[in-house]
Scaffold this motif. Structure first.
Motif, PDB file in Angstrom:
ATOM      1  N   ILE A 141      35.969  33.618 -96.023  1.00  0.00           N
ATOM      2  CA  ILE A 141      34.655  32.981 -96.029  1.00  0.00           C
ATOM      3  C   ILE A 141      34.007  33.287 -97.373  1.00  0.00           C
ATOM      4  O   ILE A 141      33.690  34.441 -97.658  1.00  0.00           O
ATOM      5  N   GLY A 142      33.826  32.270 -98.199  1.00  0.00           N
ATOM      6  CA  GLY A 142      33.260  32.500 -99.526  1.00  0.00           C
ATOM      7  C   GLY A 142      34.237  33.249-100.408  1.00  0.00           C
ATOM      8  O   GLY A 142      35.456  33.161-100.258  1.00  0.00           O
ATOM      9  N   GLU A 143      33.704  34.033-101.348  1.00  0.00           N
ATOM     10  CA  GLU A 143      34.540  34.720-102.326  1.00  0.00           C
ATOM     11  C   GLU A 143      35.203  35.978-101.764  1.00  0.00           C
ATOM     12  O   GLU A 143      36.360  36.272-102.051  1.00  0.00           O
ATOM     13  N   ASN A 144      34.477  36.750-100.956  1.00  0.00           N
ATOM     14  CA  ASN A 144      34.974  38.059-100.544  1.00  0.00           C
ATOM     15  C   ASN A 144      35.079  38.256 -99.040  1.00  0.00           C
ATOM     16  O   ASN A 144      35.949  38.982 -98.569  1.00  0.00           O
ATOM     17  N   ALA A 145      34.189  37.659 -98.288  1.00  0.00           N
ATOM     18  CA  ALA A 145      34.133  37.908 -96.848  1.00  0.00           C
ATOM     19  C   ALA A 145      35.346  37.318 -96.131  1.00  0.00           C
ATOM     20  O   ALA A 145      35.912  36.306 -96.548  1.00  0.00           O
ATOM     21  N   GLU A 146      35.738  37.980 -95.048  1.00  0.00           N
ATOM     22  CA  GLU A 146      36.852  37.511 -94.236  1.00  0.00           C
ATOM     23  C   GLU A 146      36.587  37.789 -92.767  1.00  0.00           C
ATOM     24  O   GLU A 146      35.916  38.762 -92.410  1.00  0.00           O
ATOM     25  N   VAL A 147      37.119  36.927 -91.928  1.00  0.00           N
ATOM     26  CA  VAL A 147      37.201  37.180 -90.494  1.00  0.00           C
ATOM     27  C   VAL A 147      38.675  37.389 -90.185  1.00  0.00           C
ATOM     28  O   VAL A 147      39.520  36.576 -90.568  1.00  0.00           O
ATOM     29  N   PHE A 148      39.005  38.502 -89.528  1.00  0.00           N
ATOM     30  CA  PHE A 148      40.410  38.799 -89.278  1.00  0.00           C
ATOM     31  C   PHE A 148      40.593  39.413 -87.901  1.00  0.00           C
ATOM     32  O   PHE A 148      39.653  39.932 -87.290  1.00  0.00           O
ATOM     33  N   GLU A 149      41.834  39.338 -87.415  1.00  0.00           N
ATOM     34  CA  GLU A 149      42.202  39.968 -86.155  1.00  0.00           C
ATOM     35  C   GLU A 149      43.083  41.178 -86.441  1.00  0.00           C
ATOM     36  O   GLU A 149      43.968  41.110 -87.299  1.00  0.00           O
ATOM     37  N   ILE A 150      42.843  42.277 -85.729  1.00  0.00           N
ATOM     38  CA  ILE A 150      43.608  43.493 -85.957  1.00  0.00           C
ATOM     39  C   ILE A 150      43.674  44.291 -84.662  1.00  0.00           C
ATOM     40  O   ILE A 150      42.713  44.345 -83.895  1.00  0.00           O
ATOM     41  N   GLU A 151      44.816  44.902 -84.418  1.00  0.00           N
ATOM     42  CA  GLU A 151      44.999  45.692 -83.204  1.00  0.00           C
ATOM     43  C   GLU A 151      44.627  47.143 -83.467  1.00  0.00           C
ATOM     44  O   GLU A 151      44.932  47.701 -84.527  1.00  0.00           O
ATOM     45  N   VAL A 152      43.995  47.768 -82.488  1.00  0.00           N
ATOM     46  CA  VAL A 152      43.592  49.172 -82.595  1.00  0.00           C
ATOM     47  C   VAL A 152      44.763  50.060 -82.178  1.00  0.00           C
ATOM     48  O   VAL A 152      45.298  49.918 -81.076  1.00  0.00           O
ATOM     49  N   THR A 153      45.178  50.981 -83.054  1.00  0.00           N
ATOM     50  CA  THR A 153      46.280  51.883 -82.742  1.00  0.00           C
ATOM     51  C   THR A 153      45.755  53.151 -82.078  1.00  0.00           C
ATOM     52  O   THR A 153      44.546  53.427 -82.061  1.00  0.00           O
ATOM     53  N   GLU A 154      46.670  53.945 -81.561  1.00  0.00           N
ATOM     54  CA  GLU A 154      46.290  55.195 -80.894  1.00  0.00           C
ATOM     55  C   GLU A 154      45.641  56.168 -81.869  1.00  0.00           C
ATOM     56  O   GLU A 154      44.778  56.970 -81.498  1.00  0.00           O
ATOM     57  N   GLU A 155      46.070  56.107 -83.163  1.00  0.00           N
ATOM     58  CA  GLU A 155      45.554  57.027 -84.174  1.00  0.00           C
ATOM     59  C   GLU A 155      44.265  56.536 -84.826  1.00  0.00           C
ATOM     60  O   GLU A 155      43.709  57.219 -85.704  1.00  0.00           O
ATOM     61  N   ALA A 156      43.771  55.397 -84.433  1.00  0.00           N
ATOM     62  CA  ALA A 156      42.598  54.807 -85.081  1.00  0.00           C
ATOM     63  C   ALA A 156      41.364  55.682 -84.902  1.00  0.00           C
ATOM     64  O   ALA A 156      41.064  56.120 -83.788  1.00  0.00           O
ATOM     65  N   PRO A 157      40.632  55.941 -85.979  1.00  0.00           N
ATOM     66  CA  PRO A 157      39.389  56.716 -85.864  1.00  0.00           C
ATOM     67  C   PRO A 157      38.376  56.088 -84.914  1.00  0.00           C
ATOM     68  O   PRO A 157      37.547  56.790 -84.342  1.00  0.00           O
ATOM     69  N   ILE A 158      38.468  54.772 -84.746  1.00  0.00           N
ATOM     70  CA  ILE A 158      37.501  54.070 -83.904  1.00  0.00           C
ATOM     71  C   ILE A 158      37.881  54.093 -82.431  1.00  0.00           C
ATOM     72  O   ILE A 158      37.051  53.827 -81.561  1.00  0.00           O
ATOM     73  N   ALA A 159      39.149  54.416 -82.111  1.00  0.00           N
ATOM     74  CA  ALA A 159      39.627  54.380 -80.730  1.00  0.00           C
ATOM     75  C   ALA A 159      38.873  55.400 -79.871  1.00  0.00           C
ATOM     76  O   ALA A 159      38.702  56.559 -80.256  1.00  0.00           O
ATOM     77  N   GLY A 160      38.415  54.956 -78.722  1.00  0.00           N
ATOM     78  CA  GLY A 160      37.703  55.831 -77.800  1.00  0.00           C
ATOM     79  C   GLY A 160      36.222  55.946 -78.071  1.00  0.00           C
ATOM     80  O   GLY A 160      35.496  56.623 -77.326  1.00  0.00           O
ATOM     81  N   LYS A 161      35.745  55.307 -79.101  1.00  0.00           N
ATOM     82  CA  LYS A 161      34.321  55.354 -79.452  1.00  0.00           C
ATOM     83  C   LYS A 161      33.643  54.044 -79.063  1.00  0.00           C
ATOM     84  O   LYS A 161      34.273  52.977 -79.079  1.00  0.00           O
ATOM     85  N   THR A 162      32.359  54.132 -78.748  1.00  0.00           N
ATOM     86  CA  THR A 162      31.587  52.911 -78.565  1.00  0.00           C
ATOM     87  C   THR A 162      31.251  52.354 -79.947  1.00  0.00           C
ATOM     88  O   THR A 162      31.336  53.077 -80.954  1.00  0.00           O
ATOM     89  N   LEU A 163      30.871  51.100 -79.981  1.00  0.00           N
ATOM     90  CA  LEU A 163      30.494  50.503 -81.263  1.00  0.00           C
ATOM     91  C   LEU A 163      29.277  51.213 -81.856  1.00  0.00           C
ATOM     92  O   LEU A 163      29.181  51.387 -83.077  1.00  0.00           O
ATOM     93  N   GLN A 164      28.376  51.650 -80.994  1.00  0.00           N
ATOM     94  CA  GLN A 164      27.201  52.379 -81.485  1.00  0.00           C
ATOM     95  C   GLN A 164      27.611  53.706 -82.110  1.00  0.00           C
ATOM     96  O   GLN A 164      27.127  54.071 -83.191  1.00  0.00           O
ATOM     97  N   GLU A 165      28.527  54.414 -81.474  1.00  0.00           N
ATOM     98  CA  GLU A 165      29.016  55.685 -82.026  1.00  0.00           C
ATOM     99  C   GLU A 165      29.755  55.454 -83.346  1.00  0.00           C
ATOM    100  O   GLU A 165      29.581  56.217 -84.303  1.00  0.00           O
ATOM    101  N   ALA A 166      30.576  54.404 -83.395  1.00  0.00           N
ATOM    102  CA  ALA A 166      31.325  54.102 -84.614  1.00  0.00           C
ATOM    103  C   ALA A 166      30.390  53.759 -85.765  1.00  0.00           C
ATOM    104  O   ALA A 166      30.637  54.126 -86.920  1.00  0.00           O
ATOM    105  N   THR A 167      29.292  53.101 -85.447  1.00  0.00           N
ATOM    106  CA  THR A 167      28.310  52.771 -86.478  1.00  0.00           C
ATOM    107  C   THR A 167      27.585  54.021 -86.951  1.00  0.00           C
ATOM    108  O   THR A 167      27.387  54.230 -88.156  1.00  0.00           O
TER     109      THR A 167
END
Length: 228
Positions: A141-167
């Protein structure tokens, strides 16, 4: 819809296929006799072996009642001329492929919706598939922005967190937005909220204003080469 497709080549052929499969009334115009005959044999639509840059051809194609015209030839000059003629018929939706980025301004001046060089888009997509294998699918989208799909792995820092906690922990920045979550066992995508927990195996649709750089994919547990 009544759709006129200009060109039955590498882009026009699959377009005709999709449009006819969805039940649209399609008229294809192809100057090359061999391609025109192939399209006529392959698809349930009217195919005119003619020059789309003449008003008479568009009249024969029923331009006066068309809902859309899409020009897909490999010549920008042909696409421009065809779109200008379509304007005379007041076709509501006029779209065109643009091969040379320098010509984008011309198409915009005449009020035509455009798709930039499809070969370049395919090349970028193939490179991304090699350079960023963690990305399942993406759209720039435009010069830099992107929309992408990605799978969350077991080692992901975000795994097990709410979106509020991750933010709060700085994992999700102001430049990022989790748009949707596909989770095994759920029939429909989840619309994420602040209290939505990200789980291992979730397939996330993510918007990133800075693109899907390795620093971003690290958050979801895909530790790739940052030099790429």
């Amino acid at each position: 819809m009544y759709i006129i497709v200009i060109g039955a080549g590498d882009i026009g052929t699959p377009l005709i296929d999709i449009a006819t499969q969805f039940g649209n009334e399609v008229v294809a115009i192809e100057r090359d006799e061999k391609r025109a005959n192939q399209a006529a044999d392959q698809f349930d639509c009217l195919v005119l072996n003619a020059d789309a840059t003449t008003k008479e051809t568009l009249e024969d194609a029923g331009a006066e009642r068309a809902d859309a015209l899409i020009s897909t030839t490999d010549q920008d000059a042909t696409n421009v001329m065809t779109c200008l003629l379509a304007k005379e018929f007041e076709i509501p939706a006029i779209l065109s492929v643009v091969h040379n980025p320098e010509h984008m301004g011309l198409f915009k001046q005449i009020g035509v919706n455009t798709m930039e060089n499809p070969q370049q888009l395919i090349a970028e997509y193939l490179y991304r598939a090699v350079a960023r294998p963690a990305i399942v699918d993406y759209m720039r989208i435009g010069e830099n922005a992107e929309v992408f799909e990605i799978e969350v792995t077991e080692e992901a820092p975000i795994a097990g967190k709410t979106l509020q906690e991750a933010t709060q922990e700085g994992l999700i920045t102001a430049e990022m937005l989790v748009v949707a979550i596909e989770r095994e066992g759920d029939d429909h995508p989840i619309t994420p909220r602040g209290n939505t927990t990200i789980k291992k195996g979730d397939l996330l649709t993510v918007y990133s204003g800075v693109g899907a750089d390795p620093e971003i994919t690290d958050i979801f547990g895909h530790y790739e080469d940052h030099s790429q």
